[in-house]
Design an enzyme around this catalytic site. Structure first.
Site, short mmCIF file in Angstrom:
data_model
loop_
_atom_site.label_atom_id
_atom_site.label_comp_id
_atom_site.label_asym_id
_atom_site.label_seq_id
_atom_site.Cartn_x
_atom_site.Cartn_y
_atom_site.Cartn_z
N GLN A 1 0.84 -1.20 0.00
CA GLN A 1 0.00 0.00 0.00
C GLN A 1 0.87 1.24 0.00
O GLN A 1 0.38 2.35 -0.13
CB GLN A 1 -0.88 0.02 1.26
CG GLN A 1 -1.84 -1.17 1.34
CD GLN A 1 -2.42 -1.30 2.74
OE1 GLN A 1 -3.42 -0.71 3.07
NE2 GLN A 1 -1.76 -2.08 3.59
N ASN A 2 2.17 1.03 0.16
CA ASN A 2 3.07 2.18 0.29
C ASN A 2 3.38 2.79 -1.08
O ASN A 2 3.51 2.08 -2.07
CB ASN A 2 4.38 1.75 0.97
CG ASN A 2 4.13 1.27 2.38
OD1 ASN A 2 3.06 1.53 2.93
ND2 ASN A 2 5.09 0.58 2.97
N VAL A 3 3.53 4.11 -1.05
CA VAL A 3 3.82 4.81 -2.30
C VAL A 3 5.33 5.11 -2.41
O VAL A 3 5.78 5.69 -3.38
CB VAL A 3 2.98 6.10 -2.43
CG1 VAL A 3 1.50 5.76 -2.51
CG2 VAL A 3 3.23 7.07 -1.27
N HIS B 1 -1.52 1.67 -4.16
CA HIS B 1 -1.95 3.06 -4.01
C HIS B 1 -1.09 4.06 -4.78
O HIS B 1 -1.10 5.24 -4.48
CB HIS B 1 -1.98 3.43 -2.51
CG HIS B 1 -3.05 2.70 -1.75
ND1 HIS B 1 -3.04 2.54 -0.39
CD2 HIS B 1 -4.19 2.09 -2.19
CE1 HIS B 1 -4.12 1.85 -0.01
NE2 HIS B 1 -4.82 1.57 -1.09
N GLY C 1 3.15 -4.29 8.95
CA GLY C 1 2.98 -2.86 9.19
C GLY C 1 1.78 -2.21 8.55
O GLY C 1 1.89 -1.10 8.01
P1 OAD Z 1 -1.55 2.88 9.06
O1 OAD Z 1 -0.90 4.14 9.52
O2 OAD Z 1 -3.03 2.83 9.06
O3 OAD Z 1 -1.00 1.66 9.93
C1 OAD Z 1 0.36 1.51 10.20
C2 OAD Z 1 0.59 0.20 10.90
O4 OAD Z 1 1.99 0.04 11.05
C3 OAD Z 1 -0.04 0.10 12.30
O5 OAD Z 1 -0.71 -1.15 12.43
C4 OAD Z 1 1.19 0.17 13.23
O6 OAD Z 1 1.01 -0.59 14.43
C5 OAD Z 1 2.27 -0.44 12.35
N1 OAD Z 1 3.66 -0.06 12.69
C6 OAD Z 1 4.13 1.10 13.23
N2 OAD Z 1 5.47 1.09 13.31
C7 OAD Z 1 5.87 -0.10 12.81
C8 OAD Z 1 7.16 -0.71 12.61
N3 OAD Z 1 8.31 -0.10 12.95
N4 OAD Z 1 7.19 -1.96 12.06
C9 OAD Z 1 6.04 -2.59 11.71
N5 OAD Z 1 4.81 -2.06 11.88
C10 OAD Z 1 4.73 -0.83 12.41
O7 OAD Z 1 -0.96 2.59 7.58
P2 OAD Z 1 -1.53 1.64 6.44
O8 OAD Z 1 -2.23 0.47 6.99
O9 OAD Z 1 -0.43 1.42 5.47
O10 OAD Z 1 -3.49 5.32 1.59
O11 OAD Z 1 -2.59 2.60 5.75
C11 OAD Z 1 -3.25 2.18 4.60
C12 OAD Z 1 -3.50 3.35 3.68
O12 OAD Z 1 -4.08 4.43 4.39
C13 OAD Z 1 -2.25 3.96 3.11
O13 OAD Z 1 -1.80 3.29 1.95
C14 OAD Z 1 -2.68 5.35 2.77
C15 OAD Z 1 -3.46 5.67 4.02
O14 OAD Z 1 -4.44 6.61 3.89
C16 OAD Z 1 -3.54 6.36 0.76
O15 OAD Z 1 -3.00 7.42 1.01
C17 OAD Z 1 -4.35 6.13 -0.46
#
Ligand code: OAD
Length: 228
Positions: A88-90, A106, A172
């Site tokens: 999902q990362n850009v 994304h 993550g």
């Molecule tokens: P989130 O910010 O929603 O979730 C981040 C996750 O990473 C959480 O579950 C944290 O517990 C975990 N985390 C934090 N630090 C970490 C580390 N060092 N190692 C492993 N995990 C860790 O981000 P996403 O789930 O990626 O979309 O969000 C999904 C989408 O929402 C993104 O692609 C973006 C956003 O809006 C768009 O912008 C279209």
């Protein structure tokens, strides 16, 4: 013998140790910005400069970041496995770590695309995209990002990959954004699933899940020992 296929599904936490902010944690990006004001087609229509500025800042920062140990260990899995990454990362940190097959659900921060013809996509070697930068047909370029409210064109390919997985690794992601988070419902029964996340992703219970409550680098070290 064919290599087993590992499908990695990664989110913002994958890149946290590289210094890139996650979205939904305390102090995360969506606490500082209103999503609809910077990451939606309406925002682009009403305040394109604000949207440009938001992504320019993200891109500028990305040029200063490096892949972390977690990205590198995922790339290393290719020594033994057929690894497909659905992210999902850009950012381009999986690419820079050496992974070879990466599907960006994304979009990609280091690319710009034409607002008139979405097949015209350009690599960016600098951080700043400006109003007035145009494609070869003369139309304004926009960030090559899937905004809220837009379709996710890579979804069908991602579903196909997840269906073929022998092992799934989720790293993550809070699993709170759809349709991306829905991908996990396509995992075949009894496929081993490993979830690396120090927080509590919204996982629908499935059999055969192992939770590794660590940050990506530490979790990947533990998992690598298991998988090799
Ligand atoms: P989130 O910010 O929603 O979730 C981040 C996750 O990473 C959480 O579950 C944290 O517990 C975990 N985390 C934090 N630090 C970490 C580390 N060092 N190692 C492993 N995990 C860790 O981000 P996403 O789930 O990626 O979309 O969000 C999904 C989408 O929402 C993104 O692609 C973006 C956003 O809006 C768009 O912008 C279209």
């Amino acid at each position: 013998m064919d290599k087993q296929k590992i499908v990695v599904f990664s989110g913002a936490g994958m890149s946290a140790e590289s210094g890139i902010m996650t979205f939904r944690e305390m102090g995360g990006l969506w606490e500082q910005y209103d999503v609809t004001e910077v990451a939606s087609p309406i925002a682009w229509e009403n305040s394109p400069q604000l949207v440009m500025d938001f992504y320019n800042q993200r891109r500028k920062q990305l040029f200063e970041c490096e892949p972390n140990e977690g990205h590198l260990l995922i790339a290393k899995l290719e020594d033994k496995y057929d690894v497909e990454i659905v992210t999902q990362n850009v950012d381009d940190l999986h690419e820079r770590a050496g992974s070879s097959k990466i599907l960006h659900l994304h979009g990609e921060l280091k690319k710009a695309r034409s607002t008139a013809d979405e097949s015209l996509v350009y690599e960016m070697d600098h951080w700043e995209l400006k109003l007035g930068d145009v494609c070869e047909k003369g139309s304004q370029l926009r960030p090559h990002i899937v905004w809220f409210g837009e379709a996710v064109p890579a979804m069908d390919d991602a579903i196909e990959l997840v269906r073929q997985a022998d092992i799934v690794l989720v790293v993550g992601t809070s699993l709170s954004v759809y349709p991306a988070a829905g991908l996990l419902s396509y995992i075949e029964n009894n496929i081993p699933i490993y979830v690396i996340d120090p927080g509590s992703p919204a996982f629908t219970p499935k059999e055969n899940i192992t939770f590794i409550a660590e940050k990506a680098s530490v979790g990947m070290e533990q998992l690598t020992q298991k998988l090799f």
